[in-house]
Structures are given as structure tokens and as C-alpha cells.
Design a protein around this motif. Structure first.
Motif, PDB file in Angstrom:
ATOM      1  N   VAL A 188       0.846  -1.198   0.000  1.00 23.67           N
ATOM      2  CA  VAL A 188       0.000   0.000   0.000  1.00 23.67           C
ATOM      3  C   VAL A 188       0.881   1.248   0.000  1.00 23.67           C
ATOM      4  N   HIS A 189       1.895   1.257   0.852  1.00 26.11           N
ATOM      5  CA  HIS A 189       2.805   2.405   0.928  1.00 26.11           C
ATOM      6  C   HIS A 189       3.580   2.574  -0.379  1.00 26.11           C
ATOM      7  N   ALA A 190       4.122   1.481  -0.900  1.00 26.24           N
ATOM      8  CA  ALA A 190       4.963   1.552  -2.098  1.00 26.24           C
ATOM      9  C   ALA A 190       4.216   2.119  -3.296  1.00 26.24           C
ATOM     10  N   VAL A 191       2.966   1.763  -3.458  1.00 33.63           N
ATOM     11  CA  VAL A 191       2.214   2.228  -4.630  1.00 33.63           C
ATOM     12  C   VAL A 191       1.430   3.507  -4.357  1.00 33.63           C
ATOM     13  N   GLY A 192       1.550   4.041  -3.139  1.00 32.57           N
ATOM     14  CA  GLY A 192       0.875   5.288  -2.807  1.00 32.57           C
ATOM     15  C   GLY A 192      -0.635   5.166  -2.748  1.00 32.57           C
TER      16      GLY A 192
ATOM     17  N   GLY B 230      13.516   0.782  -3.934  1.00 28.29           N
ATOM     18  CA  GLY B 230      13.355   2.155  -3.484  1.00 28.29           C
ATOM     19  C   GLY B 230      14.585   2.991  -3.728  1.00 28.29           C
ATOM     20  N   ARG B 231      14.323   4.270  -3.939  1.00 32.06           N
ATOM     21  CA  ARG B 231      15.407   5.243  -4.102  1.00 32.06           C
ATOM     22  C   ARG B 231      14.827   6.616  -3.781  1.00 32.06           C
ATOM     23  N   GLY B 232      15.487   7.341  -2.907  1.00 30.75           N
ATOM     24  CA  GLY B 232      15.060   8.694  -2.593  1.00 30.75           C
ATOM     25  C   GLY B 232      13.667   8.769  -1.974  1.00 30.75           C
ATOM     26  N   GLY B 233      13.281   7.757  -1.211  1.00 34.46           N
ATOM     27  CA  GLY B 233      11.980   7.763  -0.561  1.00 34.46           C
ATOM     28  C   GLY B 233      10.825   7.318  -1.440  1.00 34.46           C
ATOM     29  N   ARG B 234      11.098   6.972  -2.662  1.00 29.00           N
ATOM     30  CA  ARG B 234      10.055   6.484  -3.582  1.00 29.00           C
ATOM     31  C   ARG B 234      10.252   4.987  -3.781  1.00 29.00           C
ATOM     32  N   TRP B 235       9.153   4.264  -3.799  1.00 26.33           N
ATOM     33  CA  TRP B 235       9.202   2.811  -3.894  1.00 26.33           C
ATOM     34  C   TRP B 235       8.461   2.332  -5.125  1.00 26.33           C
ATOM     35  N   ARG B 236       8.908   1.208  -5.637  1.00 27.56           N
ATOM     36  CA  ARG B 236       8.228   0.536  -6.749  1.00 27.56           C
ATOM     37  C   ARG B 236       8.023  -0.913  -6.357  1.00 27.56           C
ATOM     38  N   LEU B 237       6.914  -1.434  -6.759  1.00 29.43           N
ATOM     39  CA  LEU B 237       6.602  -2.848  -6.592  1.00 29.43           C
ATOM     40  C   LEU B 237       7.148  -3.551  -7.821  1.00 29.43           C
ATOM     41  N   SER B 238       7.869  -4.639  -7.624  1.00 28.68           N
ATOM     42  CA  SER B 238       8.396  -5.397  -8.758  1.00 28.68           C
ATOM     43  C   SER B 238       8.211  -6.883  -8.491  1.00 28.68           C
ATOM     44  N   TYR B 239       8.379  -7.679  -9.507  1.00 31.71           N
ATOM     45  CA  TYR B 239       8.244  -9.122  -9.349  1.00 31.71           C
ATOM     46  C   TYR B 239       9.584  -9.705  -8.957  1.00 31.71           C
TER      47      TYR B 239
END
Length: 187
Positions: free
Chosen positions: A151-155, A176-185
Motif C-alpha cells: 500500500v505504501h509503495a504504490v501510494g 526504493g530510491r530517494g523515498g520512492r518505492w516501486r513494486l516489482s516481481y
């Protein structure tokens, strides 16, 4: 292969199944069931013999051990605190406290069980994610923790928490980088 400079790669691993999983109960500190232990041991070759940040609950430490991982306990990876609902099935809570259960399922700030609210869990997980250093981390934790991380990662809004399913031994990768996250497989 190493992570690019400044990039944090997380692999969140859900603990294996327990008797509470099979009963649809709010878990306590129960051990893995036989099936969960066998399934986790069957995945050990994928993990090698590295280390993992790990929630302190028995079901997580047993999962990490079965996966062949060295354990670094992290109290922030703990399961949601279910208060007086711990050990009860969802049906039992619904029969005894239908309004309280409905409030908990619809209001992220509600904690009618006397434990942790979903909003509190989301804040705890966001704080944990914000403190991750660049590099690779494997963390063995609980379905609610992983839901909150997604939930946090995708905003997504807090209400999205209930739209994420996490099965025993599920693996979720976040970058994550610079406080931004991405969901990946996961690979």
C-alpha cells in the motif's frame, strides 16, 4: 550483481502456514504447521545461506531457519497487534462483536480489539521502509506487514490495505530510491 548506488532492494517473505492460517484465526505466537515447514524447507535452495531481517514471532523465525537464512531480529517487522481478538477466528469475532469487526474493516484508524489499528500499522511500516539503507535486504514477516508495505509503495489510500492478499511464503519485491518505492516481481 550489486544494486546500483543509492538503490534499496527489498524482498519481503511471508511466513509459512500455521494452524491459525488454516483456521482463519487472528494469530498468536504459534509455530509453523507441518505443511508450512515442508514448503519453506523446499524453497531453501532459492535463498542460499544469507541473512534476513526477521520478525521475532516463532512462525517467522522458523520460516527463516527453514529457508536456511541467518536471523537478524527486527521488532518493527512484528505482526499487527490484534489485542483481545488474538487466537479467535474471524467467524468468532463476527459473531461476538459484529459492529467492532465492521469498524475495523472499514475505518483504518479503528482499533476496537484494543490492539493496533491499520493506520498505526501503515505508519509503522512506512517508518521501517524509510530507514532502509541502500543495498539488498531480505525480510521475513507477516501478511499484514507486507500488505502495508505494498500500500505504501504504490501510494494507495489506507482503504486499499484490504485489497491486497498475501499467501503463506509469498514473496514481494520492492525497489526504493530517494523515498520512492516501486513494486516489482521477484526473480
Amino acid at each position: 550483481m550489486t544494486a546500483p548506488s543509492g538503490v534499496t532492494r527489498l524482498l519481503l517473505v511471508c511466513h509459512a502456514s500455521t494452524s491459525a492460517t488454516a483456521r482463519a484465526a487472528f494469530p498468536g505466537d504459534e509455530p509453523l504447521d507441518g505443511r508450512g515447514l515442508r514448503q519453506a524447507a523446499g524453497l531453501a535452495a532459492r535463498f542460499g545461506h544469507g541473512s534476513a531481517a526477521c520478525a521475532a514471532e516463532l512462525r517467522c523465525t522458523q520460516t527463516a531457519a527453514a529457508l536456511g537464512l541467518r536471523i537478524d531480529l527486527d521488532p518493527l517487522l512484528a505482526d499487527c497487534d490484534y489485542g483481545r481478538w488474538t487466537g479467535k477466528t474471524l467467524d468468532e469475532v463476527e459473531a461476538g462483536e459484529p459492529e467492532s469487526l465492521a469498524a475495523w474493516l472499514t475505518d483504518p484508524a479503528a482499533a476496537p480489539h484494543g490492539g493496533e489499528s491499520i493506520a498505526g500499522l501503515l505508519d509503522r511500516v512506512a517508518g521501517w521502509l524509510s530507514r532502509r539503507a541502500p543495498g539488498r535486504t531480505v525480510a521475513v514477516t507477516h501478511p499484514p506487514f507486507i500488505r502495508a508495505a505494498v500500500v505504501h509503495a504504490v501510494g494507495a489510500p489506507p482503504s486499499a490495505f484490504w485489497r491486497v492478499d498475501v499467501a503463506p511464503l509469498a514473496r514481494v519485491a520492492l525497489t526504493g530510491r530517494g523515498g520512492r518505492w516501486r513494486l516489482s516481481y521477484p526473480a
